[in-house]
Motif scaffolding. Structure first.
Motif, PDB file in Angstrom:
ATOM      1  N   THR A  41      51.164   1.879 -22.002  1.00 21.36           N
ATOM      2  CA  THR A  41      51.027   0.705 -21.153  1.00 21.36           C
ATOM      3  C   THR A  41      51.415  -0.544 -21.940  1.00 21.36           C
ATOM      4  OG1 THR A  41      48.743   0.131 -21.729  1.00 21.36           O
ATOM      5  CG2 THR A  41      49.060   1.817 -20.013  1.00 21.36           C
ATOM      6  N   GLY A  42      51.676  -1.629 -21.214  1.00 20.45           N
ATOM      7  CA  GLY A  42      52.005  -2.869 -21.887  1.00 20.45           C
ATOM      8  C   GLY A  42      50.849  -3.412 -22.702  1.00 20.45           C
ATOM      9  N   ALA A  43      49.634  -3.296 -22.157  1.00 20.11           N
ATOM     10  CA  ALA A  43      48.460  -3.772 -22.879  1.00 20.11           C
ATOM     11  C   ALA A  43      48.267  -3.003 -24.180  1.00 20.11           C
ATOM     12  CB  ALA A  43      47.222  -3.650 -21.995  1.00 20.11           C
ATOM     13  N   GLU A  44      48.485  -1.688 -24.125  1.00 14.64           N
ATOM     14  CA  GLU A  44      48.350  -0.870 -25.334  1.00 14.64           C
ATOM     15  C   GLU A  44      49.415  -1.253 -26.350  1.00 14.64           C
ATOM     16  OE1 GLU A  44      48.010   3.863 -26.619  1.00 14.64           O
ATOM     17  OE2 GLU A  44      48.883   3.313 -24.669  1.00 14.64           O
ATOM     18  N   ALA A  45      50.635  -1.522 -25.880  1.00 17.25           N
ATOM     19  CA  ALA A  45      51.714  -1.910 -26.789  1.00 17.25           C
ATOM     20  C   ALA A  45      51.388  -3.215 -27.500  1.00 17.25           C
ATOM     21  CB  ALA A  45      53.026  -2.046 -26.014  1.00 17.25           C
ATOM     22  N   GLU A  46      50.880  -4.198 -26.752  1.00 15.50           N
ATOM     23  CA  GLU A  46      50.527  -5.476 -27.362  1.00 15.50           C
ATOM     24  C   GLU A  46      49.431  -5.283 -28.414  1.00 15.50           C
ATOM     25  OE1 GLU A  46      49.032  -9.961 -26.141  1.00 15.50           O
ATOM     26  OE2 GLU A  46      48.263  -8.218 -25.060  1.00 15.50           O
ATOM     27  N   GLN A  47      48.394  -4.523 -28.072  1.00 20.73           N
ATOM     28  CA  GLN A  47      47.288  -4.309 -28.994  1.00 20.73           C
ATOM     29  C   GLN A  47      47.749  -3.606 -30.263  1.00 20.73           C
ATOM     30  OE1 GLN A  47      44.393  -5.617 -28.720  1.00 20.73           O
ATOM     31  NE2 GLN A  47      43.443  -4.670 -30.504  1.00 20.73           N
ATOM     32  N   MET A  48      48.598  -2.611 -30.121  1.00 22.59           N
ATOM     33  CA  MET A  48      49.086  -1.872 -31.289  1.00 22.59           C
ATOM     34  C   MET A  48      49.932  -2.767 -32.185  1.00 22.59           C
ATOM     35  SD  MET A  48      49.901   1.834 -29.510  1.00 22.59           S
ATOM     36  CE  MET A  48      50.362   2.679 -31.037  1.00 22.59           C
TER      37      MET A  48
END
Length: 220
Positions: free
Chosen positions: A32-39
């Motif tokens: 997901t986009g949120a997961e990508a940002e967090q990573m």
């Protein structure tokens, strides 16, 4: 080189990750986009392969947010939105570093990722030497005393890091973080086994020393 693939199509994400790992890159996957940002906030990725059409947070929004970071990863948008207006928008308005429409040729993807990964303020020299070892990055070849070495991608990547260090110790954690990916158990023997095989191919076990608590280093 460490790469994050932000792609919600599971088969495609696994295919890209597997192919890049065979090119000696460490690859993680975000769904997901949120997961990508967090990573990206937690890990210093060299390149982010970003689908624009991601759930939770769009790839466009991820790109905008990451551009606010002091040292963001290079962003390659890999998306089905391949019209000229889409490409111009992604590069100029969103701030992507590169844009590759789907469907794509995997060899071109690898070339673009490597090109982005080389865009650093101080790129390492094209040819690395230490003692009787020589490594050419562009040709992905290495020799010892002029003898060509047949190295796996992981062995080549380990030797590359050791040569960049110029005889200074390279910590075990740095080898894991740079060459492997987040799924590798840090307690595994993968690094030790790779170094052992590399020693054998160099022909002199003493060329790579293990410093207890420090990692590995080249010895002239």
């Amino acid at each position: 080189m460490r790469v994050l693939v932000a792609e919600d199509h599971r088969v495609l994400a696994r295919t890209i990750a597997t192919g890049l790992r065979r090119q000696a890159m460490a690859v993680d996957i975000a769904r997901t986009g949120a997961e990508a940002e967090q990573m990206c906030l937690l890990t210093a990725y060299d390149v982010l392969i970003l689908d624009r059409d991601l759930p939770v947070m769009s790839g466009d929004e991820v790109c905008r947010r990451l551009r606010e970071l002091h040292d963001p990863p290079r962003i390659l948008m890999l998306t089905a939105a391949g019209e000229l207006t889409d490409r111009i928008y992604g590069l100029t308005m969103l701030g992507a570093d590169d844009y590759l429409p789907k469907p794509f040729d995997f060899a071109e993807l690898v070339a673009r990722v490597r090109t982005l990964g080389r865009r650093a303020p101080k790129p390492p020299p094209a040819v690395l030497r230490f003692g009787n070892i020589t490594l050419e990055q562009a040709r992905r070849t290495a020799t010892v005393d002029g003898r060509p070495l047949e190295l796996t991608p992981k062995e080549f990547a380990v030797l590359h890091l050791l040569l960049l260090a110029g005889g200074a110790p390279v910590p075990h954690d740095e080898l894991v973080r740079t060459i492997w990916d987040e799924h590798l158990d840090p307690r595994t023997s993968a690094v030790r086994a790779t170094v052992s095989r590399l020693r054998g191919k160099l022909g002199d076990p003493g060329l790579i020393l293990a410093d207890k608590g420090e990692g590995y280093r080249l010895c002239d």
